[in-house]
Design an enzyme around this catalytic site. Structure first.
Site, short mmCIF file in Angstrom:
data_model
loop_
_atom_site.label_atom_id
_atom_site.label_comp_id
_atom_site.label_asym_id
_atom_site.label_seq_id
_atom_site.Cartn_x
_atom_site.Cartn_y
_atom_site.Cartn_z
N HIS A 121 0.87 -1.18 0.00
CA HIS A 121 0.00 0.00 0.00
C HIS A 121 0.91 1.23 0.00
O HIS A 121 2.01 1.18 0.56
CB HIS A 121 -0.81 -0.06 1.29
CG HIS A 121 -1.91 0.95 1.42
ND1 HIS A 121 -1.68 2.27 1.70
CD2 HIS A 121 -3.26 0.82 1.32
CE1 HIS A 121 -2.84 2.90 1.78
NE2 HIS A 121 -3.81 2.05 1.55
N ASP A 198 2.92 -4.43 8.16
CA ASP A 198 1.70 -3.65 8.06
C ASP A 198 0.53 -4.64 8.14
O ASP A 198 0.29 -5.39 7.19
CB ASP A 198 1.73 -2.89 6.73
CG ASP A 198 0.38 -2.32 6.31
OD1 ASP A 198 -0.61 -2.52 7.05
OD2 ASP A 198 0.32 -1.70 5.25
N GLN A 201 -4.56 -4.98 6.76
CA GLN A 201 -5.49 -5.81 6.00
C GLN A 201 -5.60 -7.23 6.58
O GLN A 201 -6.52 -7.96 6.25
CB GLN A 201 -5.02 -5.87 4.55
CG GLN A 201 -6.07 -6.21 3.54
CD GLN A 201 -7.21 -5.21 3.52
OE1 GLN A 201 -8.37 -5.59 3.66
NE2 GLN A 201 -6.90 -3.94 3.36
N LYS A 224 -10.79 -0.93 9.86
CA LYS A 224 -10.91 -2.09 8.97
C LYS A 224 -11.41 -3.32 9.73
O LYS A 224 -11.59 -4.38 9.15
CB LYS A 224 -9.58 -2.37 8.31
CG LYS A 224 -9.21 -1.22 7.36
CD LYS A 224 -8.23 -1.58 6.33
CE LYS A 224 -8.09 -0.39 5.39
NZ LYS A 224 -6.81 -0.39 4.69
N CYS A 362 -4.59 2.30 -3.84
CA CYS A 362 -3.40 2.81 -3.14
C CYS A 362 -2.22 1.87 -3.32
O CYS A 362 -1.39 1.73 -2.42
CB CYS A 362 -3.65 3.02 -1.65
SG CYS A 362 -4.84 4.30 -1.32
#
Ligand SMILES: *Cc1c(COP(=O)(O)O)cnc(C)c1O
Length: 404
Positions: A121, A198, A201, A224, A362
């Protein structure tokens, strides 16, 4: 038993109509919807104990502080984090990554190397490019295959004693790929590099044990995973958080201030300058409670069923191609139809009440890799249904017949 009908009753927004049709919300990878249980916590905060935290002697301030710190404990428990002060509240993943990238500027020097995966991202690319510009550090890219899997042999080749930091998403928001992060972390540690994962997600689908992973940094955005926007967390190992300089200066983050010198507060407050998103933090805790009550295992099993069903049905449409066919993936389907711009499909789906995302998500480098302008992305959550998949498939067929 996983009772999706019952679960859907928790989400008031799922009852609304869009363009005269029942909403089919398939943009969960961009943000998830909020259950009533979390909305209630937000209403309760502003109705009953809204106050600034950590400073007040009065009752409301104490209550707000207690709830905010209890939520930190919930986050700690959920991610099996060793110490609660290894959790820094942030406004989300983007803020968390910028905090770390900013801190690393003070240790990195010309010629040091940092590695990024090819499927990041933008928020896990741009802060590091900014860091590389400031420090003369070299940014190298771990390549991926056409299936959307990282090339692990190439990764090993890239690692050397020059490598200081590796950063990679746990799950790709554009492709759904679940990356082999344990292997990525272990290999980086062998050459003495730190690793930032990260988790924005991944966290909605996978309950990660951060101590077992032995990761140095992990980031999450509450919005999220059934929480509100504007709040998230940075996990950092205590040693790292003690070493990194503060990111922002201000109230809350100091021990003592004079015009000659300021000393910083202990962890995690050193990184929590200013009045935080108090209500958001408390609601983040409530979102974790909500998801844990359903259970991550049954949720992800159900989402896998939706993914398999939707993949099979969509592939029956001639000319439809799915990007991201990794063996291990979450319930994200990025696709295009030959000869049609993704935006046009998205617009027609919207007319039918179906919310998908179109564009580069993104993650422009991924689109460049596949030489496409973007994709249509349908991302499923545990509150979606097979009936909604059918509506999507019909909608895509209809868009195709209108546009070709
Ligand atoms: C959403 C997302 C981000 C950015 O999160 P924000 O909440 O916008 O800060 C970063 N990485 C991945 C993989 C994401 O899905």
């Amino acid at each position: 038993m996983f009772d999706v009908k019952k679960i859907r009753n928790d989400f008031p927004i799922l009852n609304r109509k869009v363009n005269g049709r029942p909403l089919v919300y398939l943009d969960n990878a961009a943000t998830s919807q909020t259950p009533q249980q979390v909305i209630n916590v937000i209403v309760d905060y502003y109705s009953n104990y809204n106050a600034n935290i950590h400073r007040g002697v009065h009752a409301l301030s104490q209550e707000a502080t207690d709830k905010y710190e209890q939520a930190r404990k919930k986050i700690q428990e959920h991610f099996n984090i060793g110490k609660s002060h290894e959790i820094v509240y942030t406004s989300g993943t983007t803020h968390a990554i910028n905090l770390v990238a900013n801190g690393f500027s003070s240790f990195l020097k010309q010629g040091d190397e940092i590695l990024v995966s090819a499927m990041e991202h933008h928020s896990n690319i741009v802060p590091w490019q900014m860091l590389a510009e400031r420090t003369g550090t070299i940014l190298k890219v771990i390549p991926m295959s056409l299936d959307g899997e990282l090339e692990m042999d190439a990764y090993e080749q890239l690692l050397s004693d020059k490598t200081k930091l590796v950063f990679c998403n746990h799950v790709s928001n554009a492709l759904g790929t679940i990356n082999p992060i344990q292997e990525i972390i272990d290999k980086a540690h062998e050459v003495g590099a730190a690793v930032l994962i990260d988790g924005a997600q991944a966290a909605p689908h996978i309950k990660s044990d951060l101590q077992a992973l032995n990761v140095d940094f992990y980031t999450v955005s509450a919005h999220k995973m059934c929480g509100p926007t504007g709040v998230g967390m940075l996990y950092g190992k205590e040693e790292w958080l003690n070493t990194l300089p503060p990111y922002q200066g201000g109230g809350e983050m100091i021990a003592e201030v004079t015009f000659e010198k300021t000393t910083y507060a202990d962890l995690p407050h050193k990184f929590e300058a200013g009045t935080p998103n108090i209500c958001g933090g408390i609601a983040f805790g409530a979102a974790l409670d909500y998801m844990n009550a359903i259970g991550f295992e049954s949720m992800s099993e159900y989402e896998k069923e939706l993914l398999d069903y939707a993949t099979e049905k969509l592939l029956e449409i001639e000319g439809l191609k799915i990007y991201g066919t990794a063996k291990d993936k979450t319930s994200v389907i990025s696709f295009n139809i030959d000869g049609i711009h993704p935006y046009d499909i998205g617009t027609i789906l919207d007319k039918l009440g179906i919310a998908v995302r179109t564009g580069h998500h993104c993650a422009q480098p991924i689109m460049d890799f596949y030489k496409i302008p973007g994709t249509v992305r349908a991302s499923f959550s545990f509150y979606n249904t097979k009936e909604e998949v059918d509506i999507l498939v019909e909608g895509v067929q209809r868009a195709k017949s209108m546009l070709l």
